[in-house]
Motif scaffolding. Sequence first.
Motif, PDB file in Angstrom:
ATOM      1  N   ALA A 334       0.827  -1.205   0.000  1.00 27.35           N
ATOM      2  CA  ALA A 334       0.000   0.000   0.000  1.00 27.35           C
ATOM      3  C   ALA A 334       0.861   1.254   0.000  1.00 27.35           C
ATOM      4  N   LEU A 335       1.995   1.202   0.701  1.00 29.96           N
ATOM      5  CA  LEU A 335       2.899   2.351   0.739  1.00 29.96           C
ATOM      6  C   LEU A 335       3.675   2.507  -0.557  1.00 29.96           C
ATOM      7  N   VAL A 336       4.220   1.403  -1.060  1.00 28.70           N
ATOM      8  CA  VAL A 336       5.056   1.426  -2.265  1.00 28.70           C
ATOM      9  C   VAL A 336       4.524   0.371  -3.226  1.00 28.70           C
ATOM     10  N   PRO A 337       3.716   0.758  -4.195  1.00 31.22           N
ATOM     11  CA  PRO A 337       3.161  -0.226  -5.127  1.00 31.22           C
ATOM     12  C   PRO A 337       4.274  -1.013  -5.823  1.00 31.22           C
ATOM     13  N   PRO A 338       4.151  -2.324  -5.900  1.00 30.36           N
ATOM     14  CA  PRO A 338       5.193  -3.133  -6.546  1.00 30.36           C
ATOM     15  C   PRO A 338       5.164  -2.957  -8.057  1.00 30.36           C
ATOM     16  N   PRO A 339       6.251  -3.286  -8.747  1.00 26.32           N
ATOM     17  CA  PRO A 339       6.271  -3.188 -10.211  1.00 26.32           C
ATOM     18  C   PRO A 339       5.271  -4.165 -10.831  1.00 26.32           C
ATOM     19  N   LEU A 340       4.761  -3.787 -12.003  1.00 32.68           N
ATOM     20  CA  LEU A 340       3.782  -4.640 -12.669  1.00 32.68           C
ATOM     21  C   LEU A 340       4.402  -5.950 -13.126  1.00 32.68           C
ATOM     22  N   GLU A 341       5.668  -5.899 -13.538  1.00 28.13           N
ATOM     23  CA  GLU A 341       6.350  -7.105 -13.997  1.00 28.13           C
ATOM     24  C   GLU A 341       7.708  -7.194 -13.300  1.00 28.13           C
ATOM     25  N   PRO A 342       7.754  -7.592 -12.040  1.00 30.78           N
ATOM     26  CA  PRO A 342       9.029  -7.671 -11.324  1.00 30.78           C
ATOM     27  C   PRO A 342       9.951  -8.698 -11.962  1.00 30.78           C
ATOM     28  N   TYR A 343      11.250  -8.391 -11.947  1.00 32.33           N
ATOM     29  CA  TYR A 343      12.207  -9.348 -12.508  1.00 32.33           C
ATOM     30  C   TYR A 343      12.708 -10.250 -11.387  1.00 32.33           C
ATOM     31  N   LEU A 344      12.423 -11.545 -11.511  1.00 29.53           N
ATOM     32  CA  LEU A 344      12.817 -12.523 -10.502  1.00 29.53           C
ATOM     33  C   LEU A 344      14.025 -13.340 -10.924  1.00 29.53           C
ATOM     34  N   GLY A 345      14.209 -13.574 -12.215  1.00 28.63           N
ATOM     35  CA  GLY A 345      15.247 -14.478 -12.688  1.00 28.63           C
ATOM     36  C   GLY A 345      14.635 -15.697 -13.348  1.00 28.63           C
ATOM     37  N   GLU A 346      15.500 -16.591 -13.784  1.00 36.32           N
ATOM     38  CA  GLU A 346      15.035 -17.732 -14.581  1.00 36.32           C
ATOM     39  C   GLU A 346      14.920 -19.030 -13.789  1.00 36.32           C
ATOM     40  N   GLY A 347      15.338 -19.041 -12.522  1.00 34.70           N
ATOM     41  CA  GLY A 347      15.332 -20.276 -11.759  1.00 34.70           C
ATOM     42  C   GLY A 347      14.062 -20.467 -10.946  1.00 34.70           C
ATOM     43  N   THR A 348      14.147 -21.331  -9.940  1.00 31.41           N
ATOM     44  CA  THR A 348      13.036 -21.596  -9.032  1.00 31.41           C
ATOM     45  C   THR A 348      13.521 -21.442  -7.597  1.00 31.41           C
ATOM     46  N   TRP A 349      12.572 -21.292  -6.692  1.00 34.35           N
ATOM     47  CA  TRP A 349      12.944 -21.192  -5.284  1.00 34.35           C
ATOM     48  C   TRP A 349      13.621 -22.470  -4.802  1.00 34.35           C
ATOM     49  N   GLU A 350      13.161 -23.620  -5.286  1.00 34.30           N
ATOM     50  CA  GLU A 350      13.773 -24.880  -4.847  1.00 34.30           C
ATOM     51  C   GLU A 350      15.238 -24.942  -5.250  1.00 34.30           C
ATOM     52  N   GLN A 351      15.570 -24.408  -6.451  1.00 32.21           N
ATOM     53  CA  GLN A 351      16.969 -24.379  -6.870  1.00 32.21           C
ATOM     54  C   GLN A 351      17.790 -23.447  -5.983  1.00 32.21           C
ATOM     55  N   VAL A 352      17.210 -22.311  -5.624  1.00 36.10           N
ATOM     56  CA  VAL A 352      17.910 -21.373  -4.741  1.00 36.10           C
ATOM     57  C   VAL A 352      18.120 -21.995  -3.370  1.00 36.10           C
ATOM     58  N   PHE A 353      17.080 -22.628  -2.814  1.00 38.22           N
ATOM     59  CA  PHE A 353      17.192 -23.254  -1.485  1.00 38.22           C
ATOM     60  C   PHE A 353      18.256 -24.353  -1.495  1.00 38.22           C
ATOM     61  N   GLU A 354      18.284 -25.129  -2.582  1.00 38.97           N
ATOM     62  CA  GLU A 354      19.268 -26.217  -2.658  1.00 38.97           C
ATOM     63  C   GLU A 354      20.685 -25.663  -2.721  1.00 38.97           C
ATOM     64  N   ARG A 355      20.858 -24.591  -3.486  1.00 38.83           N
ATOM     65  CA  ARG A 355      22.201 -24.011  -3.616  1.00 38.83           C
ATOM     66  C   ARG A 355      22.663 -23.395  -2.304  1.00 38.83           C
ATOM     67  N   LEU A 356      21.756 -22.753  -1.578  1.00 39.52           N
ATOM     68  CA  LEU A 356      22.132 -22.132  -0.306  1.00 39.52           C
ATOM     69  C   LEU A 356      22.194 -23.132   0.836  1.00 39.52           C
ATOM     70  N   GLY A 357      21.515 -24.250   0.686  1.00 42.51           N
ATOM     71  CA  GLY A 357      21.504 -25.247   1.756  1.00 42.51           C
ATOM     72  C   GLY A 357      20.475 -24.970   2.830  1.00 42.51           C
ATOM     73  N   THR A 358      19.519 -24.108   2.546  1.00 39.36           N
ATOM     74  CA  THR A 358      18.484 -23.794   3.526  1.00 39.36           C
ATOM     75  C   THR A 358      17.307 -23.120   2.834  1.00 39.36           C
ATOM     76  N   ARG A 359      16.138 -23.254   3.437  1.00 32.82           N
ATOM     77  CA  ARG A 359      15.006 -22.471   2.991  1.00 32.82           C
ATOM     78  C   ARG A 359      15.119 -21.065   3.577  1.00 32.82           C
ATOM     79  N   LEU A 360      14.368 -20.136   3.056  1.00 31.32           N
ATOM     80  CA  LEU A 360      14.427 -18.754   3.513  1.00 31.32           C
ATOM     81  C   LEU A 360      13.103 -18.366   4.155  1.00 31.32           C
ATOM     82  N   PRO A 361      13.099 -17.310   4.973  1.00 33.20           N
ATOM     83  CA  PRO A 361      11.855 -16.911   5.648  1.00 33.20           C
ATOM     84  C   PRO A 361      10.724 -16.665   4.654  1.00 33.20           C
ATOM     85  N   PRO A 362       9.530 -17.170   4.938  1.00 35.49           N
ATOM     86  CA  PRO A 362       8.419 -17.009   4.001  1.00 35.49           C
ATOM     87  C   PRO A 362       8.019 -15.562   3.757  1.00 35.49           C
TER      88      PRO A 362
END
Length: 513
Positions: A334-362
Amino acid sequence: MSEYDGHQYVGIDLHRRRSVIVRQDDNGVRLSTVRIANDPVALGLEIERAGSHPDVVVEATYGWYWAVDVLQAAGAEVHLAHPLGVKGFAYRRVKNDAKDAADLADLLRMGRLPESWIAPSEARELRELVRYRAKLVALRTGLKAQVHAVLAKAGILIAVSDLFGVDGRQQLEQTPLAGPYAQRMASLLKLIDVLDTEEALFTARRRPFLPEEGGLLAFATTRSGDHLFWNTGASDDPEEWPVMLMTTNVAVGVSEPWVDYEVPFLELLFTVLRTGVPHPGEPGGLLGPLSSQIRVWPPLAGAAPWSPPPAGTAVDARQHAALTEGSGLDAVMALVPPPLEPYLGEGTWEQVFERLGTRLPPDFVALAERYGAGNWSWWLDTSAPLSLDRPREQGLAATVEGMLDGYRQLRAAHPQHYPMPAWPEPGGFLPFASTIDGDQIGWCADGPPETWRVAVDPRHWDQGPPLPGDFTATLLTWLRGGPAESGFPGLTGRDLHPLDVMFFEPFGPGAPW
């Protein structure tokens, strides 16, 4: 070529006549410290000793253009340090050129360097012209102010709307003044004429914009960021206004960024669909032909007729309310409207979690999915959360790995200043974002990710205890201009409202976060 064959990091403390160059290996061990006279050949020869494609950092200070050009031509990966981000150098007890260069290399090696954009040579050339014209105008303004001062001393008031227009100049030249004042007036008018001539060289191609009579009226932006204008001076009938395009891609090297299509918008659109139209900023110099299928912009898919708000209701009432009401991601959005098309990257969260060795805060995952890569209020940078190994991009996983490695080295060397252990030790510090000041924002990874609190590794003071909330809550408190937390300086200054300074600038693919 140095005897050390690994990758090297080079810090350069650049001055007007001489510069100091410090080379380091991957572990921060200093390989050499050299002082050279500022000369392209000397700099090129010295950088050859750093091996193939070294990472080199130069502060964006006086006269950096030539050094960056030489370094890039030599194959170096050049980084430009933001002067505000390294201003803390001035407060060190020990400050010299070699120490400054070494600190720049350390910040780069540990992924903590606050960087500035390296404008291409074409953009720098345009900047030079614009800035020089501004200098000429400022000088001319000062001379005109002196003309008014001379008249005031003589008690003369010339009743014209433009003292330096045709009528005003005639009256100025005919105004009787005493000897010294007449001499000064004649000199001032001559100098103003000279500056008028020089300034005209830089404004000959200036195009008028509304509200100037017959000015251009912007009405659309292309997907690549170029702007379309109606030429309102071509006709009294708006339906006949021809379209002009201004490409913002100055790096294409075109001598004229404007294209005059000389036809109204509908006719131009038909031509774009069928055969294409000239466009200096597009590959092949052509925009189109386009597909005949119309794609509805997702935010407009459910559009409905707009109704004005009730009388007395501010258009941004929801944003104002979010300054004191609500919590979590909904309040941030509500304070800062998010971008209409945010750039996240080409991977998945599961790939990121596996590479870091942990899940991240929801809460962080949800926030990252809505905003993607970008910058919060010119202070806090966030990487593309799902970008993995795309060239010239540093996504979240790579950011975490680089900053974590740097934190481990700092803690090993100065444990008294870095009391938190490094992740994956219990309660360890897990950094994930950085600020323009070189601070690192992370988590105290104690327990399951749902319970992780925000922790800060400040660059200019000792590390304090974890903050009381998660990242989204901490960000919300900061946006609301709340009390400054450790590592989160107040967003607003004196006489500033939080809504005046809060924003999110999204980054797209290819940005070197």
